[in-house]
Design a protein around this motif. Structure first.
Motif, PDB file in Angstrom:
ATOM      1  N   LYS A 241      -1.156  -9.868   5.206  1.00  0.00           N
ATOM      2  CA  LYS A 241      -1.308  -9.591   3.773  1.00  0.00           C
ATOM      3  C   LYS A 241      -2.176  -8.353   3.595  1.00  0.00           C
ATOM      4  O   LYS A 241      -2.865  -7.927   4.526  1.00  0.00           O
ATOM      5  CB  LYS A 241      -1.911 -10.794   3.045  1.00  0.00           C
ATOM      6  N   LYS A 274       1.086 -13.379  -1.995  1.00  0.00           N
ATOM      7  CA  LYS A 274       2.240 -13.375  -1.105  1.00  0.00           C
ATOM      8  C   LYS A 274       2.203 -12.184  -0.159  1.00  0.00           C
ATOM      9  O   LYS A 274       2.402 -12.323   1.042  1.00  0.00           O
ATOM     10  CB  LYS A 274       3.529 -13.369  -1.920  1.00  0.00           C
ATOM     11  N   GLU A 275       1.961 -11.005  -0.713  1.00  0.00           N
ATOM     12  CA  GLU A 275       1.940  -9.806   0.121  1.00  0.00           C
ATOM     13  C   GLU A 275       0.717  -8.941  -0.138  1.00  0.00           C
ATOM     14  O   GLU A 275      -0.034  -8.625   0.766  1.00  0.00           O
ATOM     15  CB  GLU A 275       3.218  -8.983  -0.106  1.00  0.00           C
ATOM     16  N   THR A 276       0.519  -8.533  -1.414  1.00  0.00           N
ATOM     17  CA  THR A 276      -0.542  -7.578  -1.748  1.00  0.00           C
ATOM     18  C   THR A 276      -1.402  -8.110  -2.891  1.00  0.00           C
ATOM     19  O   THR A 276      -0.883  -8.586  -3.906  1.00  0.00           O
ATOM     20  CB  THR A 276       0.072  -6.225  -2.159  1.00  0.00           C
TER      21      THR A 276
END
Length: 376
Positions: A241, A274-276
């Motif tokens: 992440k 979730k990612e960033t």
């Protein structure tokens, strides 16, 4: 995937953040025989620091054994002696057979009652008759030195929440016995640490107390913001992440570099990312922490008197001279004597901390909620 952030239990290994300088001081002091008293508010990471430093020291110096003892739940002098002896025996022996042998060898004058449970590696306890403890206090307190000399080792005794002993009925007697025995130890060092700053200072920095000048007093500071930022960015990266240094810095600033809350807020942010990471995610996670603690904050305030709440309101409004006539009138604080008494009570409740910068809230999230709720 497991969270890379740790709160609610000791941060060790990969979840332990820096404190290289403090670890080195502890290792150097205690290996050199300098007793060290470590003081910081609750949940600033002192227990994790001591454990991490001592595990490193044992890996570096094979002649060192470390005994860890938490006296937070100790309720009597007799219970302390039994817990102390049991912890020292377990820390200096490798298996339950040796525990039994050492107990009989080094505590034979007390005719100890040894109990082995279903799991001999953990279910091991030593019991003494009350009259035996009274007659052999020096023998019990001298146990680590006796073992260290016999086994050719150095022993470090680490006692967490040491100030809790001051609440025992016979503490003054115990305090005098501990100091008079421990000051003669040449092969044992003591690391005594606690979270009640005013009580720890009274125990170790008052010339009228037995533990005055027992060793070096260390006041644990907050971890530097940049250290936290580097840790947070790296932890997100290693779990696939992303978070920018700027947003990691916002996490740290939101909770005033408070170790527990930095780890907790980082965990909440990590969990819903979730990612960033975005600023909206941080705000949402922070509100989750406030909502989670809301019942505790409300109960804490309901347990305070009106004048104590008014002191918190004055401090939240950045008032510094609480005994000034204008401030006492404006906030209805009562007399200077009442202000002094209530400040002590609020420190004892771990709500306020008396620092060189004045009285400050110990809990940054409680402070945020309190200002939002009470400051109009």
């Amino acid at each position: 995937m497991d969270s890379p952030f740790q709160y609610g239990k000791l941060a060790m290994g990969a979840t332990f953040v820096n404190r290289v300088h403090e670890k080195q001081i502890l290792k150097n002091n205690l290996y050199s025989g300098i007793n060290t008293m470590l003081i910081s508010p609750r949940r600033w990471g002192k227990s994790s620091l001591v454990k991490e430093a001592m595990h490193e020291l044992m890996a570096e110096r094979h002649d060192v054994k470390v005994c860890f003892l938490d006296v937070f739940t100790i309720r009597s002098e007799a219970e302390f002696y039994q817990t102390f002896a049991q912890a020292v025996i377990k820390a200096t022996s490798n298996n339950w057979e040796t525990w039994i042998t050492h107990t009989k060898e080094f505590l034979k004058a007390l005719s100890p009652q040894i109990t082995i449970g279903t799991d001999p590696m953990t279910d091991f306890s030593i019991g003494f008759e009350i009259h035996q403890i009274k007659e052999n206090e020096h023998e019990l307190l001298n146990l680590p030195e006796k073992i260290a000399v016999a086994k050719g080792m150095k022993i470090i005794v680490c006692i967490d929440e040491f100030q809790n002993l001051a609440g025992l009925k016979d503490y003054e007697h115990l305090e005098g016995k501990m100091r008079s025995t421990w000051q003669h130890h040449q092969h044992v060092s003591y690391c005594l640490y606690g979270s009640k700053r005013h009580m720890m200072i009274e125990i170790f920095n008052s010339s009228s107390k037995p533990f005055y000048r027992f060793g070096q007093i260390m006041f644990l500071a907050k971890i530097d913001k940049q250290e936290w930022v580097s840790f947070i960015v790296s932890a997100f990266k290693h779990t696939g992440k992303n978070i920018t240094e700027e947003l990691a810095g916002i996490i740290v600033e939101k909770v005033s570099s408070h170790s527990w809350y930095v780890q907790q807020l980082s965990h909440f942010v990590w969990s819903i990312t979730k990612e960033t990471v975005t600023l909206e995610i941080i705000d949402k996670a922070f509100q989750q922490i406030v909502d989670t603690n809301l019942p505790l904050y409300v109960a804490e305030c309901e347990a305070l008197s009106i004048s104590q709440l008014n002191i918190l309101i004055a401090i939240a409004n950045n008032e510094q001279t609480l005994t000034g006539a204008k401030v006492m009138t404006k906030y209805k604080l009562g007399t200077p004597q009442n202000v002094t008494k209530n400040k002590v009570i609020l420190q004892q409740k771990d709500i306020l901390d008396n620092t060189p910068q004045g009285f400050l809230f110990l809990d940054p999230v409680f402070e945020y909620w309190f200002k939002k709720e009470y400051i109009k």
